[in-house]
Design an enzyme around this catalytic site. Sequence first.
Site, PDB file in Angstrom:
ATOM      1  N   HIS A  97      32.957  10.040  29.406  1.00 27.52           N
ATOM      2  CA  HIS A  97      32.543  10.069  30.810  1.00 27.52           C
ATOM      3  C   HIS A  97      32.935  11.427  31.388  1.00 27.52           C
ATOM      4  O   HIS A  97      34.011  11.944  31.112  1.00 27.52           O
ATOM      5  CB  HIS A  97      33.238   8.931  31.560  1.00 27.52           C
ATOM      6  CG  HIS A  97      33.112   9.036  33.050  1.00 27.52           C
ATOM      7  ND1 HIS A  97      31.915   9.285  33.677  1.00 27.52           N
ATOM      8  CD2 HIS A  97      34.048   8.940  34.047  1.00 27.52           C
ATOM      9  CE1 HIS A  97      32.109   9.334  34.990  1.00 27.52           C
ATOM     10  NE2 HIS A  97      33.393   9.136  35.236  1.00 27.52           N
TER      11      HIS A  97
ATOM     12  N   ASN B 231      30.289  14.582  38.325  1.00 24.76           N
ATOM     13  CA  ASN B 231      30.554  13.188  37.945  1.00 24.76           C
ATOM     14  C   ASN B 231      29.411  12.317  38.472  1.00 24.76           C
ATOM     15  O   ASN B 231      29.295  12.104  39.675  1.00 24.76           O
ATOM     16  CB  ASN B 231      31.903  12.771  38.553  1.00 24.76           C
ATOM     17  CG  ASN B 231      32.307  11.357  38.194  1.00 24.76           C
ATOM     18  OD1 ASN B 231      31.492  10.569  37.706  1.00 24.76           O
ATOM     19  ND2 ASN B 231      33.561  11.031  38.457  1.00 24.76           N
TER      20      ASN B 231
ATOM     21  N   CYS C  17      32.499   3.764  37.051  1.00 24.27           N
ATOM     22  CA  CYS C  17      32.191   4.758  36.019  1.00 24.27           C
ATOM     23  C   CYS C  17      32.159   4.152  34.617  1.00 24.27           C
ATOM     24  O   CYS C  17      31.608   4.751  33.697  1.00 24.27           O
ATOM     25  CB  CYS C  17      33.197   5.904  36.061  1.00 24.27           C
ATOM     26  SG  CYS C  17      33.186   6.748  37.645  1.00 24.27           S
TER      27      CYS C  17
HETATM   28  O1  UT7 Z   1      35.212   9.034  37.586  1.00 13.27           O
HETATM   29  C1  UT7 Z   1      36.115   8.018  37.902  1.00 13.27           C
HETATM   30  C2  UT7 Z   1      37.532   8.384  37.780  1.00 13.27           C
HETATM   31  N1  UT7 Z   1      37.866   9.618  38.493  1.00 13.27           N
HETATM   32  C3  UT7 Z   1      38.562  10.559  37.883  1.00 13.27           C
HETATM   33  O2  UT7 Z   1      38.818  10.443  36.705  1.00 13.27           O
HETATM   34  C4  UT7 Z   1      39.062  11.733  38.708  1.00 13.27           C
HETATM   35  C5  UT7 Z   1      40.529  11.964  38.433  1.00 13.27           C
HETATM   36  N2  UT7 Z   1      41.152  13.003  39.270  1.00 13.27           N
HETATM   37  C6  UT7 Z   1      40.797  14.304  39.228  1.00 13.27           C
HETATM   38  O3  UT7 Z   1      39.847  14.662  38.579  1.00 13.27           O
HETATM   39  C7  UT7 Z   1      41.663  15.300  39.987  1.00 13.27           C
HETATM   40  O4  UT7 Z   1      42.824  14.650  40.440  1.00 13.27           O
HETATM   41  C8  UT7 Z   1      40.941  15.978  41.198  1.00 13.27           C
HETATM   42  C9  UT7 Z   1      39.891  16.946  40.685  1.00 13.27           C
HETATM   43  C10 UT7 Z   1      40.319  14.933  42.084  1.00 13.27           C
HETATM   44  C11 UT7 Z   1      41.954  16.791  41.986  1.00 13.27           C
HETATM   45  O5  UT7 Z   1      42.619  17.750  41.136  1.00 13.27           O
HETATM   46  P1  UT7 Z   1      44.216  17.846  41.125  1.00 13.27           P
HETATM   47  O6  UT7 Z   1      44.566  18.923  40.189  1.00 13.27           O
HETATM   48  O7  UT7 Z   1      44.766  16.460  40.824  1.00 13.27           O
HETATM   49  O8  UT7 Z   1      44.534  18.297  42.583  1.00 13.27           O
HETATM   50  P2  UT7 Z   1      45.474  17.602  43.669  1.00 13.27           P
HETATM   51  O9  UT7 Z   1      44.808  16.426  44.258  1.00 13.27           O
HETATM   52  O10 UT7 Z   1      46.848  17.422  43.088  1.00 13.27           O
HETATM   53  O11 UT7 Z   1      45.540  18.745  44.749  1.00 13.27           O
HETATM   54  C12 UT7 Z   1      46.217  19.996  44.476  1.00 13.27           C
HETATM   55  C13 UT7 Z   1      46.080  20.893  45.676  1.00 13.27           C
HETATM   56  C14 UT7 Z   1      46.436  20.198  47.001  1.00 13.27           C
HETATM   57  O12 UT7 Z   1      47.059  21.161  47.833  1.00 13.27           O
HETATM   58  P3  UT7 Z   1      48.640  21.177  48.016  1.00 13.27           P
HETATM   59  O13 UT7 Z   1      48.994  19.821  48.555  1.00 13.27           O
HETATM   60  O14 UT7 Z   1      49.187  21.411  46.643  1.00 13.27           O
HETATM   61  O15 UT7 Z   1      48.850  22.304  48.961  1.00 13.27           O
HETATM   62  C15 UT7 Z   1      45.090  19.827  47.574  1.00 13.27           C
HETATM   63  O16 UT7 Z   1      45.105  19.748  48.971  1.00 13.27           O
HETATM   64  O17 UT7 Z   1      44.694  21.299  45.801  1.00 13.27           O
HETATM   65  C16 UT7 Z   1      44.249  21.005  47.137  1.00 13.27           C
HETATM   66  N3  UT7 Z   1      42.837  20.701  47.062  1.00 13.27           N
HETATM   67  C17 UT7 Z   1      41.869  21.642  47.141  1.00 13.27           C
HETATM   68  N4  UT7 Z   1      41.919  22.962  47.315  1.00 13.27           N
HETATM   69  C18 UT7 Z   1      40.764  23.646  47.347  1.00 13.27           C
HETATM   70  C19 UT7 Z   1      42.243  19.492  46.871  1.00 13.27           C
HETATM   71  N5  UT7 Z   1      40.917  19.631  46.851  1.00 13.27           N
HETATM   72  C20 UT7 Z   1      40.653  20.952  47.013  1.00 13.27           C
HETATM   73  C21 UT7 Z   1      39.473  21.715  47.056  1.00 13.27           C
HETATM   74  N6  UT7 Z   1      39.578  23.048  47.218  1.00 13.27           N
HETATM   75  N7  UT7 Z   1      38.248  21.162  46.919  1.00 13.27           N
END
Ligand code: UT7
Length: 332
Positions: free
Chosen positions: A256, A286, A116
Amino acid sequence: MRNINAVITGVGGYVPEKVITNEDICKLVDSSDEWITSRTGIKERRMLDGDHVGASFMGERAVKELLKNTGTNPEDVDAIICSTSTPDYIFPATAAIIADKCGIKNAFAYDLSAACSGFIFSMVNASGLVESGRYKKVIVVAAEKMTCITNYTDRTTCPLFGDAAAAILLEPTTENLGMIDSVMHTDGSGFANLHMKAGGSVYPASHETIDRREHSVYQEGQAVFKMAVNKLVEANEEIKTRNNLTSEDVTWVVPHQANMRIIDAIVRYMDVPMEKVMVNIQKYGNTSSASIPICLWEWENKLKKGDTLILSAFGAGFSWGSIYLKWGYNPK
Ligand code: UT7
């Protein structure tokens, strides 16, 4: 003071027609429009449709638009750098394929892979060529077909990515315009949290790698999120301090587009109002290294000569960086 600066003299872009909405994503994985919108800011993304079309299909269209917009004869281009993590082939370089399709016959062409952060790294690279005085017209094209490395059974990554390409032309100037300063960093220990495991020389494609779905993005979202915010804040501070820039001096922030919450956080730290921040993540998701030039492409008509822009990106590697530049022309 340097004698020659590299200034952006034009922009071209291309996004595929096919739109994938959050509703479409929710037909593939257990998710909701509410979750995707509130956690990422993304409402829809584009997908390059059709058989046997790759990054160069989009890159070609972005570069052709750039050549038209700038009235550039393709034979006058000296170099073309393609930033991509989704090249058409492992080799030859996608830049070579784009050059051929665009009639760019007198340039050397190569790919640059920095995920990225690829546009930031490529632009610094290309600026160096122009500042050397040896090269007068250098194109950077970021072309990313992220949907071909996205696992549509993994709900933690599949809502995030989309396809796009955008290109800029860099030319020399002796005015105080163009690339003024940049910071770039890499921390290779970030591999564990963000990578695509197979398809390279360590794990070449095999039945097993395909069965294990190792030809797509693997991401530890939370770990990447925290690093992205910390390092982007640091990089933006570094560039502002080094150049005695206050928040009021900044006309536009071009981040980004990975997550709206990351953008909100870095903008808060920079103390810049949202009206000065380019955001189109809701439409395109993204698009990896294409996200910053796609913003420049969409905002081109609002940019004025002398505007101060801060571009910044974070991605796999980990890699990150910021650019401080002054815009080179008024709306055409
Ligand atoms: O571009 C290059 C660099 N990349 C980035 O900068 C991306 C950085 N990371 C992010 O943008 C975020 O971490 C994500 C958007 C990928 C994820 O968001 P988050 O707030 O960090 O969610 P999480 O991974 O902590 O997941 C929270 C909860 C989990 O459930 P539990 O374990 O709390 O029950 C996940 O299983 O959300 C759940 N979850 C979803 N639920 C519904 C994860 N993906 C989904 C989904 N729909 N699509």
